[in-house]
Write an enzyme that holds these catalytic residues in place. Sequence first.
Site, PDB file in Angstrom:
ATOM      1  N   GLU A 160      -5.308   5.351   2.006  1.00 44.28           N
ATOM      2  CA  GLU A 160      -5.391   6.727   1.519  1.00 44.28           C
ATOM      3  C   GLU A 160      -4.243   7.588   2.030  1.00 44.28           C
ATOM      4  O   GLU A 160      -3.650   8.361   1.288  1.00 44.28           O
ATOM      5  CB  GLU A 160      -6.720   7.367   1.953  1.00 44.28           C
ATOM      6  CG  GLU A 160      -7.955   6.515   1.730  1.00 44.28           C
ATOM      7  CD  GLU A 160      -8.315   6.318   0.274  1.00 44.28           C
ATOM      8  OE1 GLU A 160      -7.706   6.970  -0.594  1.00 44.28           O
ATOM      9  OE2 GLU A 160      -9.216   5.512  -0.004  1.00 44.28           O
TER      10      GLU A 160
ATOM     11  N   GLN B  66       0.826  -1.204   0.000  1.00 43.63           N
ATOM     12  CA  GLN B  66       0.000   0.000   0.000  1.00 43.63           C
ATOM     13  C   GLN B  66       0.862   1.256   0.000  1.00 43.63           C
ATOM     14  O   GLN B  66       0.588   2.211  -0.730  1.00 43.63           O
ATOM     15  CB  GLN B  66      -0.904   0.001   1.228  1.00 43.63           C
ATOM     16  CG  GLN B  66      -2.065  -0.971   1.150  1.00 43.63           C
ATOM     17  CD  GLN B  66      -3.102  -0.520   0.133  1.00 43.63           C
ATOM     18  OE1 GLN B  66      -3.885   0.383   0.373  1.00 43.63           O
ATOM     19  NE2 GLN B  66      -3.079  -1.136  -1.029  1.00 43.63           N
TER      20      GLN B  66
END
Length: 731
Positions: A698, A631
Amino acid sequence: MSPQPQAAVGAPLSRVDGRLKVTGKAQYAAEFDVDGAVHAVIVDASIGRGRITGIDTGAAEAHPGVLQVIHHGNAPKLPYRDNAGSNNPPGRRQRVFQDDRVLFHGQPVAVVVATTLEAAQHGASLVKVEYDAEQPSTDLHDAERDKPTNYARGDAEAGLRDAPVRLDLTYQLARNHHNPMEPHATIARWDGDKLTVWDKTQWVMGTHDELAAVFGLPAESVRVINPFVGGGFGSGLRCWPHSVVAALAARETKRPVKLVLSRKQMYFGTGFRPSYEYRLRLGSDRRGRLTAAIHDIDAETSSYETFTEAVMGAGQMLYSMPNVSQAYRTAPLDVNTPIWMRGPGFASASFVIESAMDELAHKLGVDPIELRRRNEPNEDESSNLPFSTRRLRECYTVGAREFGWQRRSARPRSRREGDWLIGLGMAAGVYDPGRYPGQARARLDADGTAVVEAATSDMGPGTYTSQTQVAADALGLTMRTVTFRLGDSRYPPTSPHGGSSTMASVGTAVHDACTQVRQQAIKLAVDDRESPLYGVKADDVVVRGGRLHVQGNPTRGETYRTLLARNNRTHLEAGGSYTGPPSPERHSYHAYNATFAEVAVDAALGLVRVRRMLGVYDAGRIISPKLADSQAIGGIVGGIGTALLEHTATDHRDGRIVNANLADYLVPVNADVPDVRAIYLDGEDNDGNALGVKGLGEVVQVGVAAAIGNAVFNATGRRIRELPITAEALL
């Protein structure tokens, strides 16, 4: 209650679905073999605004293999029922083939259905559409603004007026498109009045509810299947018109229909990160303590829907200051509707705020990290709530040490290697991870294996793996004996797969369901006179490797298989849930980072090369370190694209996107990706949810562009306030 052993959570495990993906056995939306399926190709509007005055479909319909051409002149009127479950505002959908209006360049104006893809493609090229064209409005700079959304505390105008140090800065942020590897696609099949779709989506239940609303169907008559997503980044967070077109075409032709968007159509068939004009006026005392900030934010949206994102959040709570004023205005344009893109709102705002903080630090002669430390708040000043965790100071300390920040010179252009100017930059990042209600179902079978189900998606972060880890530990099973299923609206409903919400929302529901099943088994054992655990307090029993035993006495116990067989039980089953955050909230729940960048800039050519990057994250409990690294790398790469490459270019004469392909819309490639490293602060956020997690997907992109921009300034002495940063801007 004795703590349940944790063997899977926290371990750097490989993806459970990895073999399927690398061998090509993972099935994506367009790859399902639906018997009798035919192909559909959308005809796109070639004007940016106006009306359709005529459609000639004769040549297309005469082409061999073409079954039907559907457009507003022959399409049935659809109910478009507004219901509470739909993922679009009531009355604000783009209604495909329902009238002659053209709202943006590329809008679907017809669809050609044929027995082969080639016939459908050629048939689409034969459809002739006549228009009464109008001049579209597609330029944010010249557009009218909607009424603003405002936020204020204190008196920002007075605070700015009285500030000894003031900055007045304006930033331009380009539109970005998601460009996932897998194009958006839908296969639709009707069985009587029941609709099944295989769809690329990040929100199984959102697509389900939208299709039910559009076609006026009861919920039980729609099924959405979506086991794998080849990248999304936010582009799949709503049901787009092509999914409706596929279902409509299937109903009209009475054949299953496959519709796959071309790469070009992805630029107007799905959404994008909107462009921004962002003016920030910042005031501080001479020691760098912030006293006031005024944010004037303008963003593009479509003329037929109003899209907003959380671009105001960071400016309200990232730093301590008594006076803040914000005005966020959308500008309705003749474009398709934007959608969330990785780090939505916060990533855009962070470039502005963190660039301004770097500029203020330089003006004051203060180290950028020290300036941020001086403005750390004790609580969330936008809500007056305590932070669940906020470890930015630690992120700064660890990052500075590991990155070698002490080697940075505050004087721009002071480090050179041949033709290359070298600079270091950093930025802070914050994101508000989503926490939404969700459900899951767990079943423990008599053979000691388990199946867990939830209607979530996996666009690439490793949902199959991370949810299996949570389930395995909660059940006391090994990873190989647990199967996690997702991507089907018949499974228990869940929230969107985005906004850094899946681990907290779905994971908590999975943990709840599996914990209930384990507790059922423990109760069955301690109440069973034939069990070695008979009479033991349930709270003293743990399960590991499928074996129940007394905590501290592994010899006293039995396996799930033995227990269920003796009690003639085929399975144990439970439904779990997560209700979302408390109402009202008791804590300010955010994930944080400090991102560091080193760049080299060619002194003569202005070319920027990122040499290395480091992200340090306060993201709560890390379920899977291996997935977390993936990620972080992905988010940093995305931030490199935003900072240096990505820019959707529009011809404002007709609204056409002129770089709607991967040759002209630049995204990072291997040569652009430097040495990237991620560090996660050890700890849990137990005030946030039962798992102690904060979403990571995010926040890893928030602050990356600012860190690169600040490094470019340190290298060159040139402050660039427009994204992407181009060689032309540095010459």
